[in-house]
Design a protein around this motif. Structure first.
Motif, PDB file in Angstrom:
ATOM      1  N   THR A 230     -31.868 -20.446 -26.655  1.00 58.99           N
ATOM      2  CA  THR A 230     -32.082 -18.919 -27.025  1.00 58.99           C
ATOM      3  C   THR A 230     -31.078 -18.698 -28.049  1.00 58.99           C
ATOM      4  OG1 THR A 230     -30.451 -18.163 -25.233  1.00 58.99           O
ATOM      5  CG2 THR A 230     -32.444 -18.500 -24.625  1.00 58.99           C
ATOM      6  N   SER A 231     -30.876 -17.465 -28.468  1.00 59.46           N
ATOM      7  CA  SER A 231     -30.157 -16.979 -29.550  1.00 59.46           C
ATOM      8  C   SER A 231     -28.622 -17.019 -29.017  1.00 59.46           C
ATOM      9  CB  SER A 231     -30.509 -15.600 -29.875  1.00 59.46           C
ATOM     10  OG  SER A 231     -30.341 -14.553 -28.543  1.00 59.46           O
ATOM     11  N   ALA A 232     -28.568 -17.085 -27.683  1.00 53.45           N
ATOM     12  CA  ALA A 232     -26.798 -17.273 -27.303  1.00 53.45           C
ATOM     13  C   ALA A 232     -26.231 -18.529 -27.712  1.00 53.45           C
ATOM     14  CB  ALA A 232     -26.969 -16.876 -25.824  1.00 53.45           C
ATOM     15  N   ASP A 233     -27.096 -19.322 -27.923  1.00 50.44           N
ATOM     16  CA  ASP A 233     -26.782 -20.954 -28.257  1.00 50.44           C
ATOM     17  C   ASP A 233     -26.482 -21.160 -29.779  1.00 50.44           C
ATOM     18  OD1 ASP A 233     -27.437 -21.589 -25.470  1.00 50.44           O
ATOM     19  OD2 ASP A 233     -29.412 -22.008 -26.240  1.00 50.44           O
ATOM     20  N   LEU A 234     -26.800 -20.463 -30.651  1.00 44.06           N
ATOM     21  CA  LEU A 234     -26.914 -20.546 -31.997  1.00 44.06           C
ATOM     22  C   LEU A 234     -25.699 -20.746 -32.771  1.00 44.06           C
ATOM     23  CD1 LEU A 234     -29.803 -18.168 -33.174  1.00 44.06           C
ATOM     24  CD2 LEU A 234     -29.765 -20.748 -33.490  1.00 44.06           C
ATOM     25  N   ALA A 235     -24.751 -19.623 -32.480  1.00 48.01           N
ATOM     26  CA  ALA A 235     -23.476 -19.836 -33.280  1.00 48.01           C
ATOM     27  C   ALA A 235     -22.642 -21.030 -32.786  1.00 48.01           C
ATOM     28  CB  ALA A 235     -22.443 -18.506 -32.714  1.00 48.01           C
ATOM     29  N   GLY A 236     -22.838 -21.506 -31.428  1.00 47.25           N
ATOM     30  CA  GLY A 236     -21.995 -22.960 -31.168  1.00 47.25           C
ATOM     31  C   GLY A 236     -22.648 -24.094 -31.572  1.00 47.25           C
ATOM     32  N   LEU A 237     -23.453 -23.977 -32.349  1.00 45.89           N
ATOM     33  CA  LEU A 237     -24.196 -25.207 -32.835  1.00 45.89           C
ATOM     34  C   LEU A 237     -23.905 -25.465 -34.471  1.00 45.89           C
ATOM     35  CD1 LEU A 237     -28.004 -24.833 -31.413  1.00 45.89           C
ATOM     36  CD2 LEU A 237     -26.137 -26.310 -30.487  1.00 45.89           C
ATOM     37  N   LYS A 238     -23.243 -24.349 -35.083  1.00 42.19           N
ATOM     38  CA  LYS A 238     -22.980 -24.364 -36.507  1.00 42.19           C
ATOM     39  C   LYS A 238     -22.293 -25.531 -36.986  1.00 42.19           C
ATOM     40  CE  LYS A 238     -23.551 -22.221 -39.390  1.00 42.19           C
ATOM     41  NZ  LYS A 238     -24.201 -22.520 -40.878  1.00 42.19           N
ATOM     42  N   ASP A 239     -21.362 -26.230 -36.099  1.00 43.41           N
ATOM     43  CA  ASP A 239     -20.692 -27.562 -36.449  1.00 43.41           C
ATOM     44  C   ASP A 239     -21.216 -28.394 -36.536  1.00 43.41           C
ATOM     45  OD1 ASP A 239     -20.595 -27.408 -33.762  1.00 43.41           O
ATOM     46  OD2 ASP A 239     -18.663 -28.228 -33.555  1.00 43.41           O
ATOM     47  N   ARG A 240     -22.438 -28.920 -35.868  1.00 41.16           N
ATOM     48  CA  ARG A 240     -23.076 -29.790 -35.668  1.00 41.16           C
ATOM     49  C   ARG A 240     -24.494 -30.267 -36.277  1.00 41.16           C
ATOM     50  NH1 ARG A 240     -22.976 -29.348 -29.498  1.00 41.16           N
ATOM     51  NH2 ARG A 240     -22.338 -27.237 -30.400  1.00 41.16           N
ATOM     52  N   TYR A 241     -25.164 -29.041 -36.499  1.00 35.49           N
ATOM     53  CA  TYR A 241     -26.472 -28.937 -36.765  1.00 35.49           C
ATOM     54  C   TYR A 241     -26.706 -28.218 -38.027  1.00 35.49           C
ATOM     55  CZ  TYR A 241     -27.449 -31.052 -32.495  1.00 35.49           C
ATOM     56  OH  TYR A 241     -27.386 -31.861 -31.213  1.00 35.49           O
ATOM     57  N   ASP A 242     -27.735 -28.568 -38.917  1.00 30.72           N
ATOM     58  CA  ASP A 242     -27.947 -27.744 -40.152  1.00 30.72           C
ATOM     59  C   ASP A 242     -29.413 -27.021 -40.013  1.00 30.72           C
ATOM     60  OD1 ASP A 242     -26.042 -29.706 -41.581  1.00 30.72           O
ATOM     61  OD2 ASP A 242     -27.606 -31.057 -40.941  1.00 30.72           O
ATOM     62  N   ALA A 243     -29.879 -27.250 -38.995  1.00 33.54           N
ATOM     63  CA  ALA A 243     -31.216 -26.373 -38.697  1.00 33.54           C
ATOM     64  C   ALA A 243     -31.421 -26.240 -37.211  1.00 33.54           C
ATOM     65  CB  ALA A 243     -32.593 -27.319 -39.305  1.00 33.54           C
ATOM     66  N   VAL A 244     -32.387 -25.484 -36.742  1.00 30.17           N
ATOM     67  CA  VAL A 244     -32.950 -25.228 -35.405  1.00 30.17           C
ATOM     68  C   VAL A 244     -34.085 -25.355 -35.136  1.00 30.17           C
ATOM     69  CG1 VAL A 244     -30.600 -24.287 -34.896  1.00 30.17           C
ATOM     70  CG2 VAL A 244     -32.525 -22.808 -35.624  1.00 30.17           C
TER      71      VAL A 244
END
Length: 328
Positions: A230-244
């Motif tokens: 969900t959208s709650a996960d997005l900010a925590g992925l910025k250091d590892r992923y370029d796309a979702v």
């Protein structure tokens, strides 16, 4: 005015020898369909329960039955976000509510969402994981499609990637490891993707065990799938992923998926809209997200031997807007 709620489990045969990813092979797509009827209008939605997240057609059907009375008494999409957790069950109900609202209003779901008129999009076409030899043959058969998604399995993926690229030299390739890589094969497989000019790699490492992605330099876009719900996960992925990869069955419906797509853009992620293996009814709401996605992977109906009526129309890999009689 009371609504009626119908919940139905259905099976659709997969074309050919079935569909295989790193976790196994299936011969049928098992889905749950929800139909809402109110004041002569009828809305429907479909979800695909996913065992990776502890879901089954039985558990999803039971989740919906637990809030059936609230739905019958007029639960709306905003209330649904509070009444049910994200997942396949909420997706089926949310999409049925969107369809019901569109039918009652006499206008398309895209207009209700504040979007412009829908236009055709190009979807990926998925190749099941297999031996390099069999995947070479599958790639040759699909070589004229502009975008191919290659399912992988871990060890030996370098040979699979090379075989597909050799037999589909002009196609754009995206690959999906479904969490199957580890330290024993990560560098080898990344190098193979670079050599083959792969455009995007989905979820190479297991969710929760992907810290390595924050430490490496790469020339290929890496996309979160199982790590994102969900959208709650997005900010925590910025250091590892370029796309979702946004999937309605993970997000719990179109309502949350629209929020996710907007926030992902604000966070400067590339956006992929994906799917579980379902019918045209499951793909139809995702078509709204596909309008602005960088990568579209909504080929579920192309992999089935049977579909709903009316189905979404495909001209090769060009996917057209769903008929309102189907959804929206």
């Amino acid at each position: 005015m009371m609504r009626s709620v119908e919940i139905e489990t259905q099976r659709f045969r997969i074309a050919g020898e079935g569909f295989a990813i790193s976790r196994g092979r299936r011969t049928h797509a098992e889905v749950v369909k929800v139909v809402l009827t109110e004041g002569g209008a009828r809305g429907q939605g479909e979800c695909v329960p996913y065992a990776r997240y502890g879901e089954s057609v039985e558990s999803v059907s039971e989740q919906i039955r637990l809030i059936q009375q609230a739905i019958e008494q007029g639960l709306d999409r905003k209330g649904l976000l509070e009444a049910m957790p994200a997942g396949a069950a909420r997706n089926a109900v949310d999409c049925a509510l969107w369809d019901l609202e569109a039918k009652k209003a006499g206008k398309g779901a895209a207009k209700l969402a504040g979007l412009p008129s829908l236009t055709p999009v190009t979807t990926a076409y998925t190749l099941s994981v297999d031996t390099p030899e069999k995947m070479a043959g599958a790639a040759a058969d699909a070589a004229e499609r502009p975008l191919l998604k290659v399912k992988l399995a871990g060890a030996g993926d370098d040979e699979r990637i090379a075989a597909v690229r050799e037999n589909a030299p002009r196609a754009t390739l995206i690959v999906d490891a479904n969490e199957a890589w580890d330290e024993s094969c990560f560098e080898i497989n990344m190098a193979a993707c670079t050599r083959a000019g792969v455009a995007l790699i989905e979820q190479p490492l297991p969710a929760g065990k992907d810290r390595l992605l924050a430490e490496i330099e790469r020339s290929v876009v890496i996309c979160a799938d199982e790590s994102l719900h969900t959208s709650a996960d997005l900010a925590g992925l910025k250091d590892r992923y370029d796309a979702v990869n946004i999937k309605l069955d993970k997000a719990g419906g179109l309502t949350e998926a629209l929020t996710m797509a907007r926030l992902a853009r604000e966070l400067e992620f590339k956006v992929m809209i994906g799917c579980m293996l379902g019918t045209s009814l499951a793909m139809a709401p995702s078509f709204l997200i596909a309008q602005t996605a960088d990568f579209v992977d909504l080929d579920g109906p192309l992999l089935l031997a049977e579909d709903r009526e009316p189905p979404i129309r495909f001209d090769g890999s060009l996917m057209h807007a769903p008929d309102p009689a189907l959804w929206g």
